[in-house]
Design an enzyme around this catalytic site. Structure first.
Site, PDB file in Angstrom:
ATOM      1  N   GLU A 266      -9.282  -6.849   0.295  1.00 53.66           N
ATOM      2  CA  GLU A 266      -8.133  -6.006  -0.022  1.00 53.66           C
ATOM      3  C   GLU A 266      -8.521  -5.159  -1.233  1.00 53.66           C
ATOM      4  O   GLU A 266      -8.726  -3.961  -1.122  1.00 53.66           O
ATOM      5  CB  GLU A 266      -6.910  -6.870  -0.312  1.00 53.66           C
TER       6      GLU A 266
ATOM      7  N   ASP B 122       4.462  -9.797   1.844  1.00 52.57           N
ATOM      8  CA  ASP B 122       5.607 -10.002   0.947  1.00 52.57           C
ATOM      9  C   ASP B 122       6.667  -8.960   1.306  1.00 52.57           C
ATOM     10  O   ASP B 122       6.850  -7.966   0.591  1.00 52.57           O
ATOM     11  CB  ASP B 122       5.183  -9.826  -0.518  1.00 52.57           C
TER      12      ASP B 122
END
Length: 329
Positions: free
Chosen positions: A194, A273
């Site tokens: 990421e 999230d």
């Protein structure tokens, strides 16, 4: 289309899935002032990934009791079920649930598992947990977390992972913890690719022996690595909406999930999230369909890949596969 398709989500942080209103209510009940983490509309507010981590930890500080986590679990599963999710795996950290004390962790875990069982009866959604040390807390605390994971491995706790700031420490620094988790029968995943680049994917896969990579999308920058991942069948837990919201990619068409899939890499879809990134599983499906022209057949194939890559018991996986197959009829 996107709402009704049954979905399997493999990359979801329980605290990170807490609606902002839920956290504000908890703070109000406990007379905690955390107003600085919200914008004028009451949504979570952060500048970048590293500020997001800070805001995340402030929000999590309102969750101080097992009953808080029971309430949170119900709220998260209601939102997931509304988006068509039939099975989910969520990251749980003893760092937040009892400060890595085994006795306290057991109490938090029991509350979460009981709430999940009730949601399965009421909503038809199944939840399993992946114990996850916080990378930037360091390898020594990760060992304590790994011990909590090993002691509570079973039908609900099925995996072990690593999350947090990818720029702190190296995967190899957590090898002891991953070896312990593996010996306890837990399946392994690790956040990489990421912010750490393709080299972090290679390190997580080779040094820790994980079957799945959380995110992993920057592997696309290294063609030989992409070929290796495809050949080995390593699964990427892709979270496109998260990557775009945090500025890793400028828009949906620029996200590499389609390119990775076309190269034979096993990709899955998750929200990471969701309230922080203003997304849901249904929204992820809709935006991917719009960006890449994906049809129902592709989404059904990805859902099957996700179920096959799940860490749950074979009997649970069989039940989830039947739900997916029934929807195909």
């Amino acid at each position: 289309m996107t709402e009704v398709l049954p979905k399997v989500e493999l990359h979801l942080h329980l605290e990170g899935a807490a609606p902002a209103a839920f956290i504000r209510q908890l703070a109000h009940e406990k007379r905690m002032d955390i107003s600085g983490i919200f914008d004028a509309h009451g949504n979570y507010a952060y500048r970048d990934f590293w500020h997001f981590l800070e805001v995340y930890e402030v929000a999590t500080a309102t969750l101080t009791r097992p009953e808080d986590y029971a309430r949170l679990t119900r709220a998260v599963l209601e939102a997931s079920a509304a988006s068509g999710v039939v099975y989910s795996e969520t990251f749980l950290s003893p760092d937040f649930c009892g400060g890595r004390d085994l006795g306290a962790w057991r109490e938090y875990l029991a509350a979460i598992a009981e709430s999940a069982a009730a949601a399965e009866r009421d909503l038809g959604i199944t939840l399993c947990g992946i114990v996850t040390p916080i990378r930037h807390f360091g390898p020594e605390k990760a060992r304590e977390t790994a011990l909590c994971a090993a002691e509570t491995a079973g039908d609900f706790i099925v995996g072990f992972g690593l999350a947090g700031d990818e720029k702190k420490w190296q995967p190899i620094d957590f090898k002891w913890s991953f070896d312990l988790a593996r010996e306890a029968g837990l399946h392994l995943t690790c956040h990489a690719g990421e912010w750490g680049g393709p080299e972090s994917v290679r390190a997580a896969w080779r040094d820790l022996g994980v079957a799945r990579i959380g995110h992993g999308v920057r592997a696309v920058e290294d063609a030989p690595l992409v070929d290796e991942l495809a050949e080995a069948g390593v699964v990427l837990e892709c979270c496109p909406g998260s990557n775009i919201a945090l500025g890793l990619y400028p828009n949906w068409p620029a996200h590499p999930i389609a390119r990775l899939r076309e190269k034979g890499v096993r990709v899955t879809i998750s929200t990471d999230d969701p309230p922080f990134f203003h997304t849901t599983m249904a929204r992820e499906y809709a935006r991917l369909a719009e960006a890449f022209g994906w049809d129902e057949a592709i989404f059904r194939s990805i859902a099957r890949t996700s179920a096959e890559a799940s860490f749950c018991a074979p009997s649970t996986r069989e039940k989830i596969m039947k739900k997916l197959e029934k929807a195909d009829v």
